[in-house]
Scaffold this active site. Structure first.
Site, PDB file in Angstrom:
ATOM      1  N   ASP A   1     -82.160   4.835  34.379  1.00  0.00           N
ATOM      2  CA  ASP A   1     -82.791   5.590  35.455  1.00  0.00           C
ATOM      3  C   ASP A   1     -81.741   6.324  36.270  1.00  0.00           C
ATOM      4  OD1 ASP A   1     -83.398   2.418  37.031  1.00  0.00           O
ATOM      5  OD2 ASP A   1     -81.605   3.680  37.160  1.00  0.00           O
TER       6      ASP A   1
ATOM      7  N   ARG B   1     -50.478  12.017  38.148  1.00  0.00           N
ATOM      8  CA  ARG B   1     -50.137  12.410  36.777  1.00  0.00           C
ATOM      9  C   ARG B   1     -48.793  13.106  36.742  1.00  0.00           C
ATOM     10  NH1 ARG B   1     -51.043  17.587  33.978  1.00  0.00           N
ATOM     11  NH2 ARG B   1     -50.129  17.207  31.946  1.00  0.00           N
TER      12      ARG B   1
ATOM     13  N   HIS C   1     -83.423   8.779  29.388  1.00  0.00           N
ATOM     14  CA  HIS C   1     -84.305   8.335  30.466  1.00  0.00           C
ATOM     15  C   HIS C   1     -85.235   7.204  30.062  1.00  0.00           C
ATOM     16  CE1 HIS C   1     -85.469   8.534  34.486  1.00  0.00           C
ATOM     17  NE2 HIS C   1     -85.724   9.831  34.614  1.00  0.00           N
TER      18      HIS C   1
END
Lengths: 396, 467
Positions: free
Chosen positions: B441, B276, B437
């Site tokens: 998973d 950067r 959830h």
């Protein structure tokens, strides 16, 4: 029991930061004073005007010799829209275009109509004591100055304190403010303003507004330089100064360039903050209502714009409906919001919920958009609901 | 209330006893003057008259104007005013006039509503004065040389004037204070009651509660004062949630119906910091500020290409899942309005420079409060840069109808071991993911996080996968 007062009226703490020449004028014998602001920021210049009103003009009412203190402030701004004290900005100009072009919208403290300022426009503020407030006399300074520069130029002040060129085109408008002891009269002077931007900005886009706010009276305008390209803003300024001092100057005169800053003008920042705040520029609008209809339409299915629609929703291109909206706005905030949408288009419960959420927030597109976004997120994606929200936000 | 010290209680007694002394004053109005000795008044409500009611007429505005429109009232019935306070704003033909009060007292009646026309010479307000006829007519609104020579309560010594209302002068008199020694902080250097009190406080060394001193009928005044502003320190304040906050309540309640699970990790972005730094100058030459966010966003989009389930959306009943083609990655922003999440559309098609440009645009709009609905809606995945304010690990809340969100902590310089076992300075960033959830998973989230981390720890690998 007479209280002995030995307090000398001199440059007190609030005047301590002023340029030395100005301090001498304040504490010296009265004389003609012309101040030229170096700032092009409309808010700074309005704050300076307020500051002079509060601190400089009434320092010694009556004066030692009984002569009032007068001064002239000359100022110009970068492109801005200035509405009058009791006006409705939504009714006066295209706020969306102003936002797009980065043109600030300011509210001045004097009454009157909406004007467009840019570097091609000279503003003059004549400060006098209340008893000496005479707008025609001030305007004579302007017309005399112009006629000195170009003898035979047809510039005349009207009964409404406008200055007309060739009897038709308005080159100057006036507004004034009167207090207990002091008064000011300010006017514009169109030298070489961007008339295209002026006409596109001073075109209201929010329809259906009912209010008691002071309306503006549109007039055909012209620039002095359009009439006579050999004129320059500088020569006009110079002549205005000379004419003012000739008319008002008593004793030694002073012409000073000033930069409105807190260090020189103590207390300026507070005024500046008020003038810049949304609560002043938009919130000070007298109460009004908006009665209009929204054109609701199903958006066409764009493969890349799948934020809201799912493939199972069939969308017909030309299906549409219309909703009526009634908004009551007070102090710039929505007090009441009535949304009437046909029940077959959208469930009434959702519309009522949206309306209830919008009440109390500022009548400005960013706040409305934030609420709409949060509202849309709280339920299942619905393109029609989103279209309704977009339409409502577009009203502002 | 502040405690009153022993020496100052004498002052209190002296001042309270003032009401029982007759003073010599000029009677300007022929009205009856109610005695101030009436004790019963101390327990009455506002309906009892204290002093004469002065009809304040709208004086001549000048220029032959006979009527004006009342535009704004600065006071209301029952409000206390002091001499020179602004009462209302009227407008006449482009002139805005501020009308100021001629007396100290309480507003008893407003003769006009806003937008009504008021006539010059007719009553504008009724003011019940508390100082009685002692108040002399101040210079009239229109100042002409003849009128300014009228008797007034300003002390004049060799053309210099000390400005103070009669109430203030009396206060100074009671305490043997020379007005010349007091610094005035009011308009035009006028001496206010607070200035006398400050002067007294310095003299006696006590902090004197101001309300005890001001008017003679102290208990009476409390019932007539304006409603006290809520004191947030000592009293509970209840107000309804409105607008944006109310909408957020609904959003957040819906969000927490989603079963969240979290996964946190740390990323060594030392190489990214270097990259950067190298690219910043080039970007600024093109007029765009380059932060770390475009890299984070692009890396997330590259990861989403491999794990499209994280860029999906479930319906309310969680029966259908929609895999969105567009990566509209939102960036949570803290603005004046609160938490706003504008999104960069179609990140999968944009270069890092494009993303940076769009972020600049959104940030400018966000700070000036101009974000539109199209910018604020349609997001499919969100990153929150809470670390720019502070914090390391977080527990972000998913914004429905999305299924995942990441919160970036602050970048810290910490000691780490490199591959050679040497201790080096590393730029460490903590990332906290939350996911739905029901459809995602732990393994999927973890693999996505690893891929994202890999792109950032070795930015050159992004070049391999850039489209």
């Amino acid at each position: 029991m007479v209280l002995r007062s030995a307090r000398v009226l001199q440059a007190g703490p609030s005047l301590g930061g002023l340029p030395a020449a100005l301090q001498r004028w304040v504490s010296g014998p009265p004389g003609g004073l012309v101040l030229r602001s170096l700032s092009r920021d409309v808010f700074q210049n309005l704050a300076l005007e307020d500051w002079i009103w509060d601190h400089l003009v009434d320092r010694d009412p009556g004066g030692a010799a009984g002569t009032p203190r007068s001064l002239l402030l000359l100022w110009s701004n970068s492109s801005s829209v200035v509405v009058g004290r009791h006006q409705n900005p939504w009714q006066e100009c295209d706020l969306r275009l102003a936002r797009l072009r980065g043109v600030p919208v300011a509210r001045r403290r004097s009454g009157g109509g909406t004007v467009f300022h840019d570097p091609g426009n000279i503003n003059l503020t004549f400060f006098t004591s209340r008893g000496d407030h005479d707008r025609q006399r001030n305007l004579r300074v302007v017309t005399a100055a112009l006629r000195t520069l170009r003898p035979g130029m047809d510039v005349r002040a009207t009964d409404r304190y406008d200055i007309l060129l060739d009897g038709r085109y308005k080159i100057s408008g006036t507004a004034s403010r009167l207090g207990r002891r002091v008064a000011y009269h300010h006017c514009t002077l169109l030298c070489s303003a961007d008339r295209g931007l002026l006409s596109s900005l001073l075109r209201p886009t929010c329809h259906g507004i009912h209010s008691n706010a002071t309306p503006s009276i549109p007039s055909p305008v012209s620039n002095l330089l359009d009439h006579d390209p050999s004129l320059t803003s500088d020569s006009i300024l110079q002549q205005l100064v000379e004419q003012y001092l000739a008319e008002f100057g008593v004793g030694p005169s002073l012409v000073l360039d000033v930069q409105p800053s807190e260090s020189s003008f103590q207390g300026l920042d507070r005024s500046l903050e008020t003038l810049r705040s949304w609560d002043w520029t938009h919130g000070k609008t007298p109460p009004f209502t908006v009665d209009t209809t929204l054109d609701l339409r199903d958006t066409t299915l764009d493969p890349l714009d799948q934020g809201e629609t799912s493939p199972s929703t069939l969308v017909l291109r030309d299906q549409g409906s219309s909703a009526t909206v009634r908004l009551e706005v007070k102090a710039g905030r929505l007090q009441r919001c009535d949304l009437r949408v046909p029940p077959q288009w959208l469930p009434g419960a959702s519309c009522r919920e949206l309306a209830a959420l919008l009440v109390g927030s500022r009548f400005c597109p960013s706040e409305m958009a934030a609420i709409a976004a949060a509202f849309l997120r709280s339920g299942p994606p619905d393109p029609r609901l989103r279209n309704l929200c977009d339409n409502i936000v577009a009203l502002m | 209330m502040a405690a009153v010290t022993r020496c100052s209680s004498q002052l209190v007694r002296r001042l309270l006893s003032h009401q029982y002394k007759r003073r010599c004053f000029r009677v300007q109005q022929p009205r009856a003057f109610l005695s101030k000795l009436c004790n019963a008044r101390l327990f009455h409500t506002t309906s009892v008259r204290l002093g004469p009611i002065m009809q304040f007429k709208l004086s001549d505005i000048g220029e032959g104007i006979m009527e004006v429109v009342v535009k704004e009232w600065y006071v209301e019935e029952g409000a206390k005013v002091a001499q020179f306070d602004s009462i209302c704003e009227v407008q006449s033909d482009k002139a805005s006039v501020t009308i100021t009060s001629r007396y100290d007292g309480v507003i008893r009646k407003l003769y006009y509503a806003v937008d009504e026309t008021a006539l010059v010479g007719m009553p504008l307000v009724d003011i019940e004065t508390d100082t009685g006829p002692e108040v002399v007519q101040e210079e009239d609104v229109v100042e002409t040389p003849a009128m300014s020579r009228e008797e007034h309560t300003h002390q004049e010594i060799k053309g210099h004037k000390t400005q103070a209302t009669p109430a203030v002068r009396r206060l100074a008199l009671e305490n043997n204070i020379k007005l010349s020694e007091v610094v005035g902080t009011g308009k035009d250097g006028r001496i206010l009651k607070e200035d006398i009190l400050n002067f007294l406080a310095k003299q006696t060394g006590a902090i004197l509660p101001p309300s005890q001193f001001l008017e003679t009928q102290t208990i009476q005044k409390e019932t007539q004062q304006d409603a006290p502003k809520p004191d947030l320190i000592s009293k509970d304040l209840t107000e309804p949630l409105k607008g944006f906050h109310r909408a957020m309540v609904k959003t957040m309640s819906a969000a927490l119906m989603i079963p969240h699970f979290g996964l946190c990790d740390e990323v060594d972005i030392s190489r990214l910091v270097q990259l950067r730094a190298d690219l910043k100058g080039l970007s600024e030459e093109r007029g765009v500020k380059l932060s770390y966010m475009p890299f984070f966003i692009k890396a997330a989009s590259l990861g989403l290409l491999h794990f499209p389930v994280l860029n999906a959306s479930v319906d309310e009943a969680c029966q259908n899942i929609t895999y969105k083609a567009a990566h509209n990655i939102g960036l949570a922003m803290d603005t004046r309005q609160g938490l706003l999440v504008p999104n960069v559309k179609n990140v999968q098609l944009l270069s890092i420079f494009d993303i940076a440009k769009d972020l600049n645009r959104l940030q400018t709009l966000g700070s000036s409060g101009q974000l539109g609905t199209s910018d604020l809606t349609g997001g499919t995945f969100t990153l929150s840069n809470i670390g720019s304010i502070g914090g390391t690990y977080a527990k972000p809340v998913i914004l429905p109808p999305q299924v995942a969100i990441g919160a970036l902590g602050k970048i810290q310089i910490l000691p780490r071991f490199d591959s050679n076992g040497q201790l080096v300075k590393a730029h460490i960033l903590n990332i906290s993911w939350s996911a739905d959830h029901r459809v995602i998973d732990g393994a999927t989230m973890c693999r996505f996080s690893n891929l994202w981390q890999q792109y950032l720890e070795n930015p050159a690998s992004m070049v391999l996968d850039l489209k």
